[in-house]
Design a protein around this motif. Structure first.
Motif, short mmCIF file in Angstrom:
data_model
loop_
_atom_site.label_atom_id
_atom_site.label_comp_id
_atom_site.label_asym_id
_atom_site.label_seq_id
_atom_site.Cartn_x
_atom_site.Cartn_y
_atom_site.Cartn_z
N ALA A 137 7.19 11.58 15.80
CA ALA A 137 7.79 12.69 16.54
C ALA A 137 8.78 13.46 15.67
N MET A 138 9.38 12.77 14.70
CA MET A 138 10.33 13.46 13.81
C MET A 138 9.62 14.20 12.69
N GLY A 139 8.31 14.17 12.70
CA GLY A 139 7.56 14.94 11.71
C GLY A 139 7.21 14.15 10.46
N ILE A 140 7.34 12.82 10.51
CA ILE A 140 6.92 12.02 9.36
C ILE A 140 5.41 11.84 9.41
N ASP A 141 4.78 12.05 8.28
CA ASP A 141 3.33 11.90 8.20
C ASP A 141 3.01 10.40 8.16
N VAL A 142 2.80 9.80 9.34
CA VAL A 142 2.67 8.34 9.43
C VAL A 142 1.51 7.79 8.60
N PRO A 143 0.29 8.34 8.75
CA PRO A 143 -0.81 7.79 7.96
C PRO A 143 -0.54 7.85 6.46
N LEU A 144 0.02 8.97 5.99
CA LEU A 144 0.27 9.12 4.56
C LEU A 144 1.22 8.05 4.06
N TYR A 145 2.35 7.87 4.75
CA TYR A 145 3.34 6.93 4.24
C TYR A 145 2.87 5.49 4.39
N LYS A 146 2.09 5.21 5.44
CA LYS A 146 1.61 3.84 5.58
C LYS A 146 0.62 3.49 4.46
N THR A 147 -0.29 4.40 4.17
CA THR A 147 -1.25 4.12 3.10
C THR A 147 -0.55 4.12 1.74
N LEU A 148 0.46 5.01 1.62
CA LEU A 148 1.22 5.06 0.37
C LEU A 148 1.91 3.72 0.13
N ALA A 149 2.50 3.17 1.21
CA ALA A 149 3.17 1.87 1.07
C ALA A 149 2.16 0.82 0.60
N PHE A 150 0.96 0.85 1.18
CA PHE A 150 -0.07 -0.09 0.77
C PHE A 150 -0.41 0.10 -0.70
N GLY A 151 -0.57 1.36 -1.09
CA GLY A 151 -0.93 1.66 -2.47
C GLY A 151 0.13 1.19 -3.44
N ILE A 152 1.39 1.53 -3.16
CA ILE A 152 2.47 1.17 -4.09
C ILE A 152 2.58 -0.35 -4.17
N SER A 153 2.53 -0.98 -3.01
CA SER A 153 2.64 -2.45 -3.00
C SER A 153 1.50 -3.07 -3.82
N ALA A 154 0.29 -2.57 -3.60
CA ALA A 154 -0.86 -3.10 -4.33
C ALA A 154 -0.70 -2.84 -5.83
N GLY A 155 -0.20 -1.64 -6.18
CA GLY A 155 -0.02 -1.30 -7.59
C GLY A 155 0.92 -2.27 -8.28
N ILE A 156 2.08 -2.52 -7.64
CA ILE A 156 3.05 -3.43 -8.26
C ILE A 156 2.47 -4.85 -8.33
N THR A 157 1.78 -5.26 -7.26
CA THR A 157 1.16 -6.58 -7.29
C THR A 157 0.16 -6.66 -8.44
N GLY A 158 -0.56 -5.56 -8.67
CA GLY A 158 -1.51 -5.53 -9.77
C GLY A 158 -0.84 -5.74 -11.12
N VAL A 159 0.33 -5.09 -11.30
CA VAL A 159 1.06 -5.28 -12.55
C VAL A 159 1.46 -6.74 -12.69
N ALA A 160 1.94 -7.33 -11.57
CA ALA A 160 2.31 -8.75 -11.60
C ALA A 160 1.09 -9.59 -11.97
N GLY A 161 -0.06 -9.25 -11.39
CA GLY A 161 -1.28 -10.00 -11.69
C GLY A 161 -1.64 -9.92 -13.16
N ALA A 162 -1.51 -8.70 -13.73
CA ALA A 162 -1.82 -8.52 -15.14
C ALA A 162 -0.89 -9.36 -15.99
N LEU A 163 0.41 -9.33 -15.66
CA LEU A 163 1.37 -10.14 -16.41
C LEU A 163 1.02 -11.62 -16.29
N GLY A 164 0.61 -12.01 -15.04
CA GLY A 164 0.25 -13.41 -14.82
C GLY A 164 -0.92 -13.82 -15.69
#
Lengths: 292, 347
Positions: B226-253
């Motif tokens: 209702a405040m004008g936040i693009d809910v789908p965008l930020y939710k998928t973005l959060a998934f993407g960023i989280s996955a990206g960082i996890t991927g870096v951790a995986g590579a380091l592992g």
């Protein structure tokens, strides 16, 4: 066509296992609003108790109710000792508690009854059912008991005061308290009943998958999937979900080339998720409208 | 213009808050400096095996940070982090062993690939929440090892056997200036630098406009939209960023262990990461270190107390922790802060 029918029948007989487990999952979901990840281990533990009673020479039809009573009491004890004190802690902490319970039950069962695979007797026998090679009398008995349980649960929740009070406590705890329902004990009762149903599921499943501490690993995943597919709010949906998943899994294994045992589970799960994306409340569940 | 508008009242408010919380702010800063100093100095006095364990610890902490951004930041639950970790690890392994790329270059690529993967996975996940999302991510975690084992990819992934990676040597210039650094120690500091970079970026992300949007979604999705936040965008973005960082951790592992195989990335890893997040305190980034310590060390402790009952002891330790401090390390930190604050006042 015959292959198809045979596979569907085989699917229904494995589906009965999932349906049993799914029923227990939905039961506890109704009472506490979470999925209990330790559900499978609780059922396994109950089955081991039944096994122990049988070892002591108690006849089968005495063992069955005794195990039920012990499991019921055990479920309530777990709730009182572990999850009531956690009370208002965040949901994720409760999930961590379930995982801890899982680890403890699994390890204790392994140490007490050791990790070897054991036979578990069936009261129905293993002869072919009505001349069909695919469904044995045990599996038919299992399907029958699942449906009897389902009807009993339906009657309990629909027509008894306690059942109504439990539903009220789960749906609107605050309002339920105001009309004099002891919400805290309703939750404990839910744990007890879920544990009892889990015990029945375990005793029915054990003759098929054999008894060992890790027997529920695979079954629980399918049980969850079935419950979610059918809709977590509906015991009937859970049972139907169980049969659907069983049939699904078998057909996928038969008709899609290159799918071995390894890929059956991921594909079944993927199909379930597809269904969920289209119907987020599950096939038979109610979807709740969220309000601000 | 808008930024000036936004920051002006915020600045006065934060000044007031800072004045009130001045001692506690200092305590937090001192604590983080001490932690940093320990992270920098302790490995100098340890044997290689323990340095390797510390590297593992840091890597898990990075993966926990990623999960914290997803669950603590945007309120989405995931049991599928092991899948992103696996993709990161395999990206690094394949690039190093088959394409012959330098190990440091594999990290951004692993991050990018996992970001895209996570973002795409986030799209269907938009329709799901709570238990349903848990099941969907769980399915991802269950499917990943099986997919990695597929015959079809075997020439790249090595199938069931996995891939062996050659551990990278410390760069030459360290030798020329007369420093003797073992492979393990070099990897530790390499991981530490990457970890600190990711930590700073994550703190800034959560404090930024996007971070606030995610937290608004976590607290009340309908109000946020209702405040004008693009809910789908930020939710998928959060998934993407989280996955990206996890991927870096995986590579380091993958680089640290020098080996990848499908069965290293099962659902157990995802569950361990979940537990680590709860122990560290959901949504509190420094807690990732505490959570990672739990993942790395508690199973070993349980095993050393009793081989047969290690599972039960692990469970009991876990229960004791969630009973004493349901909010994890975050609660411990707050209690310590209060205690020190009180002592400071009374003296």
């Amino acid at each position: 066509m015959e292959l198809f029918i045979n596979q569907v029948l085989a699917g229904i007989s494995t589906g009965a296992i999932y349906a049993c487990m799914a029923l227990a999952v939905v039961m506890i979901y109704q009472a506490i609003d979470h999925l209990n990840f330790a559900q499978g281990e609780m059922a396994m533990f109950s089955t081991f108790i039944a096994y122990q009673l049988l070892q002591w020479g108690i006849p089968y039809w005495w063992t069955f109710p005794l195990t039920l009573i012990i499991s019921f009491a055990g479920g309530i004890a777990i709730e009182r000792a572990l999850f009531k004190p956690l009370g208002n802690a965040p949901v994720l902490v409760h999930v961590a508690g379930f995982i801890a319970l899982f680890a403890i039950l699994n390890s204790v069962a392994g140490l007490t009854w050791d990790w070897t695979i054991k036979q578990f007797p069936t009261p129905f026998g293993n002869a072919p059912f009505l001349g069909s090679q695919l469904i044995s009398t045990h599996q038919a008995g299992m399907i029958g008991i699942t449906f009897i349980l389902l009807i009993l649960l339906f009657v309990f929740f629909r027509f008894t005061r306690v059942g109504l009070a439990m539903r009220a406590a789960a749906a609107l705890p605050e309002s339920a308290k105001l009309v004099g329902i002891n919400v805290s004990w309703m939750i404990a009762l839910g744990w007890g009943m879920a544990s009892g149903i889990g015990a029945i599921a375990g005793i029915l499943i054990a003759p098929v998958v054999f008894l060992e501490p890790n027997m529920m690993g695979g079954v629980l995943v399918y049980g969850f999937a079935s419950a979610v597919l059918g809709g977590l709010t509906s015991p009937f949906g859970a049972v139907m979900g169980g049969f659907l998943v069983g049939v699904f899994e078998n057909l996928v294994g038969t008709y899609i080339p290159g799918v071995g045992n390894e890929l059956k589970l991921p594909i079944a799960l993927a199909l379930i998720i597809t269904v969920l994306v289209l119907r987020p409340g599950g096939l038979f569940g109610r979807t709740f409208v969220q309000r601000v | 213009m808008t930024t000036a508008h936004e920051t002006a009242p915020a600045a006065t408010a934060s000044k007031k808050a800072a004045a009130a919380a001045a001692p506690s702010m200092n305590i937090a800063r001192v604590a983080s400096l001490i932690t940093l100093a320990l992270l920098l100095l302790v490995p100098l006095f340890l044997k290689n095996f323990y340095i390797f364990q510390m590297t593992q610890w840091l890597i898990y902490a990075i993966a926990l940070l990623a999960l914290n951004i997803l669950t603590g930041g945007s309120g989405q639950f995931s049991l599928g982090q092991s899948a992103f970790y696996a993709v990161g690890a395999y990206t690094a392994a394949v690039m190093m062993e088959i394409l012959g790329v330098n190990y440091a270059l594999t990290l951004p690529v692993a991050g990018l690939i996992c970001f895209v993967f996570g973002f795409l996975f986030g799209l269907p996940a938009l329709r799901l929440s709570g238990v349903y999302l848990a099941l969907a991510t769980f399915a991802l975690a269950v499917a990943m090892p099986q997919v990695l084992k597929l015959h079809f990819f075997e020439s790249w992934t090595g199938g069931v056997q996995g891939l062996v990676i050659i551990k990278p040597d410390p760069p030459e210039f360290l030798k020329t200036i007369g420093l003797k650094v073992s492979q393990d120690m070099w990897l530790y500091y390499f991981t530490l630098v990457v970890g600190i970079g990711i930590y700073i970026a994550s703190v800034n992300l959560l404090a930024s406009r996007s971070g606030r949007a995610m937290m608004a979604i976590r607290d009340n999705q309908i109000a946020a939209s209702a405040m004008g936040i693009d809910v789908p965008l930020y939710k998928t973005l959060a998934f993407g960023i989280s996955a990206g960082i996890t991927g870096v951790a995986g590579a380091l592992g993958a680089i640290a262990v020098a080996f990848v195989a499908p069965d290293s990335y099962t659902i157990q890893l995802a569950i361990a990461l979940f537990l680590g997040m709860v122990i560290g305190g959901v949504g509190w980034l420094p807690g990732s270190l505490a959570g990672a310590a739990f993942i790395v060390f508690v199973p070993n402790i349980a095993e050393s107390i009793s081989k047969g009952l290690s599972g039960a002891i692990f469970g009991i330790i876990l229960i004791v922790i969630i009973f004493l401090v349901p909010h994890g390390a975050r609660q411990v930190a707050y209690m310590a802060q209060h205690l020190i604050g009180k002592i400071g006042k009374s003296s």
